[in-house]
Design a protein around this motif. Structure first.
Motif, PDB file in Angstrom:
ATOM      1  N   GLU A 154       0.874  -1.301   0.106  1.00 53.31           N
ATOM      2  CA  GLU A 154       0.072   0.067   0.051  1.00 53.31           C
ATOM      3  C   GLU A 154       0.873   1.120  -0.203  1.00 53.31           C
ATOM      4  O   GLU A 154       0.549   2.419  -0.622  1.00 53.31           O
ATOM      5  CB  GLU A 154      -0.928  -0.121   1.045  1.00 53.31           C
ATOM      6  CG  GLU A 154      -2.097  -1.259   1.049  1.00 53.31           C
ATOM      7  CD  GLU A 154      -2.720  -1.093   2.263  1.00 53.31           C
ATOM      8  OE1 GLU A 154      -2.258  -0.362   3.499  1.00 53.31           O
ATOM      9  OE2 GLU A 154      -3.735  -1.968   2.682  1.00 53.31           O
ATOM     10  N   LEU A 155       1.756   1.247   0.924  1.00 47.84           N
ATOM     11  CA  LEU A 155       3.023   2.399   0.860  1.00 47.84           C
ATOM     12  C   LEU A 155       3.352   2.568  -0.405  1.00 47.84           C
ATOM     13  O   LEU A 155       3.582   3.869  -0.999  1.00 47.84           O
ATOM     14  CB  LEU A 155       3.968   2.003   1.926  1.00 47.84           C
ATOM     15  CG  LEU A 155       3.485   2.357   3.238  1.00 47.84           C
ATOM     16  CD1 LEU A 155       4.693   2.029   4.322  1.00 47.84           C
ATOM     17  CD2 LEU A 155       3.201   3.905   3.504  1.00 47.84           C
ATOM     18  N   ARG A 156       3.885   1.684  -1.220  1.00 49.42           N
ATOM     19  CA  ARG A 156       4.521   1.655  -2.400  1.00 49.42           C
ATOM     20  C   ARG A 156       3.614   2.142  -3.468  1.00 49.42           C
ATOM     21  O   ARG A 156       3.708   3.284  -4.278  1.00 49.42           O
ATOM     22  CB  ARG A 156       4.947   0.275  -2.992  1.00 49.42           C
ATOM     23  CG  ARG A 156       6.231  -0.150  -2.357  1.00 49.42           C
ATOM     24  CD  ARG A 156       6.876  -1.291  -2.899  1.00 49.42           C
ATOM     25  NE  ARG A 156       7.717  -1.966  -2.282  1.00 49.42           N
ATOM     26  CZ  ARG A 156       7.497  -2.874  -1.194  1.00 49.42           C
ATOM     27  NH1 ARG A 156       6.295  -3.243  -1.287  1.00 49.42           N
ATOM     28  NH2 ARG A 156       8.470  -3.559  -0.572  1.00 49.42           N
ATOM     29  N   THR A 157       2.355   1.798  -3.238  1.00 49.50           N
ATOM     30  CA  THR A 157       1.167   2.509  -4.528  1.00 49.50           C
ATOM     31  C   THR A 157       1.097   3.799  -3.880  1.00 49.50           C
ATOM     32  O   THR A 157       0.689   4.739  -4.940  1.00 49.50           O
ATOM     33  CB  THR A 157      -0.114   1.670  -4.006  1.00 49.50           C
ATOM     34  OG1 THR A 157       0.280   0.043  -4.553  1.00 49.50           O
ATOM     35  CG2 THR A 157      -1.144   1.953  -4.814  1.00 49.50           C
ATOM     36  N   GLU A 158       0.657   4.146  -2.649  1.00 52.13           N
ATOM     37  CA  GLU A 158       0.747   5.594  -2.444  1.00 52.13           C
ATOM     38  C   GLU A 158       1.918   6.593  -2.775  1.00 52.13           C
ATOM     39  O   GLU A 158       1.656   7.622  -3.139  1.00 52.13           O
ATOM     40  CB  GLU A 158       0.304   5.600  -0.861  1.00 52.13           C
ATOM     41  CG  GLU A 158      -0.936   5.129  -0.413  1.00 52.13           C
ATOM     42  CD  GLU A 158      -0.919   5.000   1.243  1.00 52.13           C
ATOM     43  OE1 GLU A 158      -0.075   5.215   1.745  1.00 52.13           O
ATOM     44  OE2 GLU A 158      -1.921   3.995   1.574  1.00 52.13           O
ATOM     45  N   ALA A 159       3.155   5.852  -2.702  1.00 51.65           N
ATOM     46  CA  ALA A 159       4.320   6.530  -3.054  1.00 51.65           C
ATOM     47  C   ALA A 159       4.390   7.154  -4.449  1.00 51.65           C
ATOM     48  O   ALA A 159       4.910   7.999  -4.729  1.00 51.65           O
ATOM     49  CB  ALA A 159       5.603   5.936  -2.439  1.00 51.65           C
ATOM     50  N   GLU A 160       3.552   6.429  -5.402  1.00 49.35           N
ATOM     51  CA  GLU A 160       3.729   6.792  -6.785  1.00 49.35           C
ATOM     52  C   GLU A 160       2.819   8.147  -6.914  1.00 49.35           C
ATOM     53  O   GLU A 160       3.235   8.674  -8.274  1.00 49.35           O
ATOM     54  CB  GLU A 160       2.766   5.529  -7.465  1.00 49.35           C
ATOM     55  CG  GLU A 160       3.665   4.200  -7.787  1.00 49.35           C
ATOM     56  CD  GLU A 160       2.781   3.061  -8.284  1.00 49.35           C
ATOM     57  OE1 GLU A 160       1.694   3.341  -8.855  1.00 49.35           O
ATOM     58  OE2 GLU A 160       3.398   1.852  -8.375  1.00 49.35           O
ATOM     59  N   ALA A 161       1.893   8.458  -6.187  1.00 49.11           N
ATOM     60  CA  ALA A 161       1.541   9.660  -6.585  1.00 49.11           C
ATOM     61  C   ALA A 161       2.131  10.799  -5.746  1.00 49.11           C
ATOM     62  O   ALA A 161       1.650  11.841  -5.706  1.00 49.11           O
ATOM     63  CB  ALA A 161       0.090   9.540  -5.900  1.00 49.11           C
ATOM     64  N   LEU A 162       3.332  10.537  -4.865  1.00 53.23           N
ATOM     65  CA  LEU A 162       4.014  11.653  -4.426  1.00 53.23           C
ATOM     66  C   LEU A 162       4.734  12.503  -5.172  1.00 53.23           C
ATOM     67  O   LEU A 162       5.109  12.282  -6.345  1.00 53.23           O
ATOM     68  CB  LEU A 162       5.094  11.112  -3.371  1.00 53.23           C
ATOM     69  CG  LEU A 162       4.556  10.137  -2.154  1.00 53.23           C
ATOM     70  CD1 LEU A 162       5.571   9.600  -1.279  1.00 53.23           C
ATOM     71  CD2 LEU A 162       3.623  11.043  -1.449  1.00 53.23           C
ATOM     72  N   PRO A 163       4.629  13.847  -4.866  1.00 51.90           N
ATOM     73  CA  PRO A 163       5.432  14.827  -5.906  1.00 51.90           C
ATOM     74  C   PRO A 163       6.767  14.783  -5.745  1.00 51.90           C
ATOM     75  O   PRO A 163       7.414  14.286  -4.779  1.00 51.90           O
ATOM     76  CB  PRO A 163       4.827  16.322  -5.359  1.00 51.90           C
ATOM     77  CG  PRO A 163       4.717  15.814  -3.885  1.00 51.90           C
ATOM     78  CD  PRO A 163       4.163  14.337  -3.568  1.00 51.90           C
ATOM     79  N   PRO A 164       7.367  14.944  -6.703  1.00 48.84           N
ATOM     80  CA  PRO A 164       8.913  15.197  -6.752  1.00 48.84           C
ATOM     81  C   PRO A 164       9.488  16.544  -5.830  1.00 48.84           C
ATOM     82  O   PRO A 164       8.574  17.155  -5.560  1.00 48.84           O
ATOM     83  CB  PRO A 164       9.573  15.200  -7.929  1.00 48.84           C
ATOM     84  CG  PRO A 164       8.388  16.014  -9.122  1.00 48.84           C
ATOM     85  CD  PRO A 164       7.149  15.446  -8.150  1.00 48.84           C
ATOM     86  N   GLY A 165      10.671  16.505  -5.623  1.00 48.11           N
ATOM     87  CA  GLY A 165      11.251  17.742  -4.867  1.00 48.11           C
ATOM     88  C   GLY A 165      11.067  17.786  -3.315  1.00 48.11           C
ATOM     89  O   GLY A 165      10.707  16.785  -2.883  1.00 48.11           O
ATOM     90  N   PRO A 166      11.137  18.997  -2.769  1.00 49.82           N
ATOM     91  CA  PRO A 166      11.302  19.093  -1.341  1.00 49.82           C
ATOM     92  C   PRO A 166       9.803  18.762  -0.518  1.00 49.82           C
ATOM     93  O   PRO A 166       9.964  18.317   0.625  1.00 49.82           O
ATOM     94  CB  PRO A 166      11.261  20.393  -1.132  1.00 49.82           C
ATOM     95  CG  PRO A 166      11.338  21.293  -2.399  1.00 49.82           C
ATOM     96  CD  PRO A 166      11.192  20.328  -3.490  1.00 49.82           C
ATOM     97  N   GLN A 167       8.781  18.703  -1.108  1.00 53.81           N
ATOM     98  CA  GLN A 167       7.490  18.294  -0.817  1.00 53.81           C
ATOM     99  C   GLN A 167       7.395  16.860  -0.465  1.00 53.81           C
ATOM    100  O   GLN A 167       6.733  16.205   0.266  1.00 53.81           O
ATOM    101  CB  GLN A 167       6.350  18.567  -1.506  1.00 53.81           C
ATOM    102  CG  GLN A 167       6.094  20.157  -1.607  1.00 53.81           C
ATOM    103  CD  GLN A 167       4.783  20.526  -2.659  1.00 53.81           C
ATOM    104  OE1 GLN A 167       4.383  19.641  -3.278  1.00 53.81           O
ATOM    105  NE2 GLN A 167       4.206  21.597  -2.002  1.00 53.81           N
ATOM    106  N   ARG A 168       8.185  16.016  -1.345  1.00 53.11           N
ATOM    107  CA  ARG A 168       8.314  14.414  -1.265  1.00 53.11           C
ATOM    108  C   ARG A 168       8.429  14.068   0.252  1.00 53.11           C
ATOM    109  O   ARG A 168       7.886  13.220   0.641  1.00 53.11           O
ATOM    110  CB  ARG A 168       9.072  13.917  -2.216  1.00 53.11           C
ATOM    111  CG  ARG A 168       9.210  12.233  -2.302  1.00 53.11           C
ATOM    112  CD  ARG A 168       9.889  11.712  -3.295  1.00 53.11           C
ATOM    113  NE  ARG A 168       9.906  10.325  -3.159  1.00 53.11           N
ATOM    114  CZ  ARG A 168       9.138   9.687  -3.874  1.00 53.11           C
ATOM    115  NH1 ARG A 168       7.878  10.244  -4.832  1.00 53.11           N
ATOM    116  NH2 ARG A 168       9.119   8.219  -4.044  1.00 53.11           N
TER     117      ARG A 168
END
Length: 200
Positions: A77-91
């Motif tokens: 689930e974490l891997r799936t949720e991580a796919e939607a994470l933004p790049p850069g400092p917000q990540r």
């Protein structure tokens, strides 16, 4: 046995195991280790006592399998949720928030019940120690991947492990009372420090 008969039996067996594992975690969260008997789990899962014993002959085998199963599922689930994470400092902020949820959810509560019980239950401890070592390694690797950092750089491995240890400690503190305001302030400070530690 014909293949057409074997496949449905395998599917039924997997479904039975899944029900037992889910019911075990629910019982650990609701009743703790002492109240999570194999009889209670079988009843909650809607599975016969014989079927439960066939898949998991001891309580230690049942509860460690349940924690392993849900740890694997949560990692996916974490891997799936991580796919939607933004790049850069917000990540980094979002990754820490995602991991924070993992250390306050039902799986963490169930695992904590087992850690405490394993201190005095030798059979459980022998089953749990290798499992926790594997889960810990996998969580560390997953965090490195989510943060997209290079562990070969000095201090990165330690910073990642400190993050996981901090989140685990905050998860324990959260069990007895709602500690969300202090937790939020601590994590905000740690995110800033972590960003400095992880920036090349």
């Amino acid at each position: 046995m014909p293949a057409s008969t074997r496949v449905p039996q395998q599917e039924r067996s997997r479904a039975t195991q899944a029900r037992l594992l889910e019911a075990t975690v629910e019982c650990l969260v609701e009743h703790g280790w002492s109240g999570t008997t194999t009889t209670v789990v079988a009843a909650r899962a809607g599975v016969s006592r014989g079927a439960q014993l066939h898949h998991y002959p001891t309580r230690a085998a049942l509860v460690t399998a349940a924690v392993a199963h849900l740890a694997d599922r949560r990692a996916e689930e974490l891997r799936t949720e991580a796919e939607a994470l933004p790049p850069g400092p917000q990540r980094l902020d979002r990754v820490i928030d995602l991991l924070g949820v993992a250390f306050t959810g039902p799986l963490f509560v169930a695992a904590l019940e087992l850690w405490v019980a394993a201190r005095t239950d030798r059979e459980l401890r022998e089953a749990l120690v290798p499992l926790e070592a594997r889960v810990g390694r996998e969580m560390h690797r997953l965090t490195v991947a989510l943060l997209d950092v290079d562990e070969r750089r000095p201090g990165v491995r330690e910073a990642v492990q400190a993050t996981l240890d901090l989140l685990r400690g905050l998860g324990v503190a959260n069990l007895l009372n709602d500690d969300s305001s202090r937790r939020t302030a601590l994590l905000l400070t740690w995110k800033r420090q972590l960003a400095t530690l992880l920036t090349p």
